[in-house]
Write an enzyme that holds these catalytic residues in place. Sequence first.
Site, PDB file in Angstrom:
ATOM      1  N   HIS A 328       0.822  -1.216   0.000  1.00  0.00           N
ATOM      2  CA  HIS A 328       0.000   0.000   0.000  1.00  0.00           C
ATOM      3  C   HIS A 328       0.852   1.261   0.000  1.00  0.00           C
ATOM      4  CE1 HIS A 328       0.430  -0.312   4.517  1.00  0.00           C
ATOM      5  NE2 HIS A 328       0.578   0.986   4.371  1.00  0.00           N
ATOM      6  N   ASP A 359      -0.001  -7.600   1.118  1.00  0.00           N
ATOM      7  CA  ASP A 359       0.503  -6.244   1.365  1.00  0.00           C
ATOM      8  C   ASP A 359       2.027  -6.199   1.483  1.00  0.00           C
ATOM      9  OD1 ASP A 359       0.453  -3.560   1.708  1.00  0.00           O
ATOM     10  OD2 ASP A 359      -0.568  -3.557   3.644  1.00  0.00           O
ATOM     11  N   SER A 437       4.552   2.119   8.228  1.00  0.00           N
ATOM     12  CA  SER A 437       4.247   1.007   7.326  1.00  0.00           C
ATOM     13  C   SER A 437       5.461   0.629   6.493  1.00  0.00           C
ATOM     14  CB  SER A 437       3.091   1.389   6.397  1.00  0.00           C
ATOM     15  OG  SER A 437       1.913   1.586   7.123  1.00  0.00           O
TER      16      SER A 437
END
Length: 870
Positions: A328, A359, A437
């Site tokens: 992402h 992901d 992230s």
Amino acid sequence: MDIIFCTPTYCKIMLMIIMLISLRTRCDTNNFLNCSVEKEEGEEEIISTNLKRINDDMNILGRILNDERNIKITDIVEMLQNEYDDKKKKKKKKKYIYRKKKSNNKINEINSVQHFNVKENILNEKKKNPLNDNFKNPKLRKHSPNNKKNKNKIGQIKFHIVGYDKKKITKYLTPSMISSIQKRLMNKNKKTNVNVNMSNGRVLPFFPKEYFLHSSTHEKKDKMATKKNNKEESIINERLLENLENISLSRTIKDIRGEEGNERKVKEEDNNIKEEGNSFKKYFKGVVKLYVDITEPNLEMIWQNYPPKSITGSGFIIEGHLIITNAHNISYSTRILIRKHGNSGKYEAKILYVAHDVDIAILTTDDKTFFDDVYALHFGALPSLKDEIITIGYPAGGDKLSVTEGIVSRIDVQYYKHSNYKFLLTQIDAPLNPGNSGGPALVRGKVVGICFQSYKVSNNISYIIPSTIISHFLLDIHKNKDYTGYAFLGVKYEPLENPSLREALGLEEMERKKIIKKNVGILITEVFEGHMSKQDDKYHDMDNKHHNVGDTHHNVGDTHHNVGDDHTDNLQGDTDYCTYILNSNIITSDKKNIYSDKKKKKIYSDNNNNNNNFNYYYNMHGEDEQSCYGLKKNDIILRVDGKDINNDGSVILRDNETVGFQHLFNEKFINDLCIIKIVRNKKIKSVMVKLYKVKYLLNQHNWDKRNKYFIYGGIVFSILTRSLYVYTQNPEINKLMLYNNFKKKSKDEIVVLKNILPTKITTGYYYTDSIVLRVNNIKVKNLKHLIELIEMTKYTNRLMYLKNNKHTLQSYINYYNTKITSLNINTIIHILILTTSGQKVPIVLNKRDVEKYNEEIKKIYSITRDRYVY
């Protein structure tokens, strides 16, 4: 010097022999260029390709052989050179200088024989060898007749050929012309590497591009072959592969921290790690910051994109000059820049592989100086509960590196927000913020996960992608030279916790008779037919590949019975899975062994005085192959590859930890096999299931893909995707998604009317997010089909109606339809939609009005193209 030449008759016979040997052809003796090929099964395409390439060479030699005089090699070369020069002038290509051969009058006087040793008085003539001036390579110059030291080595003339693909090919035109040309023809598809030292001067091609082995008509195929060969090189090096193979999903705490009975050594190692971890300087060198520019599609004005924006994220370096981050972080990216810790310079990165379902993404950079003075992080095993964990990254609130600390609080199978798929994940109490992230989560200096999402409702609940998921992703790339994705069972199930329900299904009686364990089993309520159908030939080996039951050793039961390599190596073609299951000694528990009797065709159990043993056998007489693989509706799953499935759908991960049973299939790869023990019609049996990707009616994610659309007369059509589904308020679509997950046919799509633009021809139409049912009385299959229906004529409409009338969305949506018979489809488009209120409403457009105002509508709403279909 030996001169090589031949007569036309001799060359014809020679080439006929070569073609017979190389391609097993039958040739006409009068015309050796026209040959009929004896095709064997599976060789039609290969032989036709080789024959086409040989015919190209035959055409050249055929023109040479038309000359009635004796032909010398020097004349052949000169003829080829002249033809190339003529083509070069016409095409105005860049000028190259090729070796030109001068004729030798004394040589021309020699009679035509296969071999002829020229007398020394001819060699002593003060004439230069025509090849000598153009040979830049010293190794080739030694064959020159002017080199006195090599007079006894002038039995051969070496021609140096350099292809346009930079590959060097050395051929010897010796007196044995048959073997020479045969070698050339037989090795057309092989690359010949010759170690020849090139001088500073460029060695030009001997033959022009049109005459080279892989040229002109086959140039595209050669590029594809080169690309394929490059793709076969795995990005996973040996160090990283060794690290991944040591990662285990079921390692215990003793396996991670040390061997049993060596607690003192374990404590010393833990203390050393803690002392070393106080600085963490070397781990900082393995973490990078990402600067990503993205351009996301506009879901309201679907033909446009949102303005570009910039985001930041984290990543970390592993072996092989690879960078791991979240998918992402780089979705819809137009540019990615990376920066090392303690360095202000930014490097441009590129994407190698992306796995949106889990992901994860792999990046690298072409500037290899980026990897100077960095530390490649190593992966560790799945952490245990209460393990201290440290996260490193670049969260919001600052530009520099940030470190947080917490503990592992939970391991479970939950939804990944990015893809909406369920996978194994690790919950931690260390706070994660936007920007974290893609950063690593470390336990004892090893990467045990990737930071990727948090739970907004509660405080200090964050999640990381465990190292076992990362390992599966990287091993999939290494095994298949591409990312193929995760396999799923393709069923819906209901837990069997209610005693009355278990009694109705006969499970309570089986428990009392000790046929099955207590509190095991789940009920299958729906099956993806395309996944389980034998008629689709999906259980047969494709491309003659071996499909193992997983890539690792999956034990059926607790004994060391391997269901993988021992039996599935022979699973090719039409496999009798009843025989396969019978041949494998199926272990049902650690206290009870269930064996198969091949002669009696029974699966039975040993009986002793232990109360936990099971007393039953299953007779396999009369079983057909269809019943030995695949699951059916109302089957009850008891075990998968020897692991019991609890009545709540959970399975033991390790020790007393349980997770959702879907994780058993997440360990496997596409096309892997598994043995599933079930109850069918109140009888126990085992079946084989091959795992595939499940085709959902609504894609769980559509990242990096633009939504399909079609704009006609101001009406915007699209297909239902998850990105659109999130923003729709149509309860009919909600029902559709709740009750219909699997596709009935591979090309099925739900076509929706996204919105209606205000135009002169759409007055009175204000519908949005409606499902398109029919166009001109024909049921719509997908967006491409809708475009065909709108743009067709009256004649094609009748054919389309007869061809497609059987296909219907009624398998997904139930509605009553009233046919409209008075339709002139040459001028009228009739569209039937299902609105948000559940009404079936017609929309009618006039084709002439659409054609009249089409350009005006495009100009008003800045529509550059009226459709995007792939």
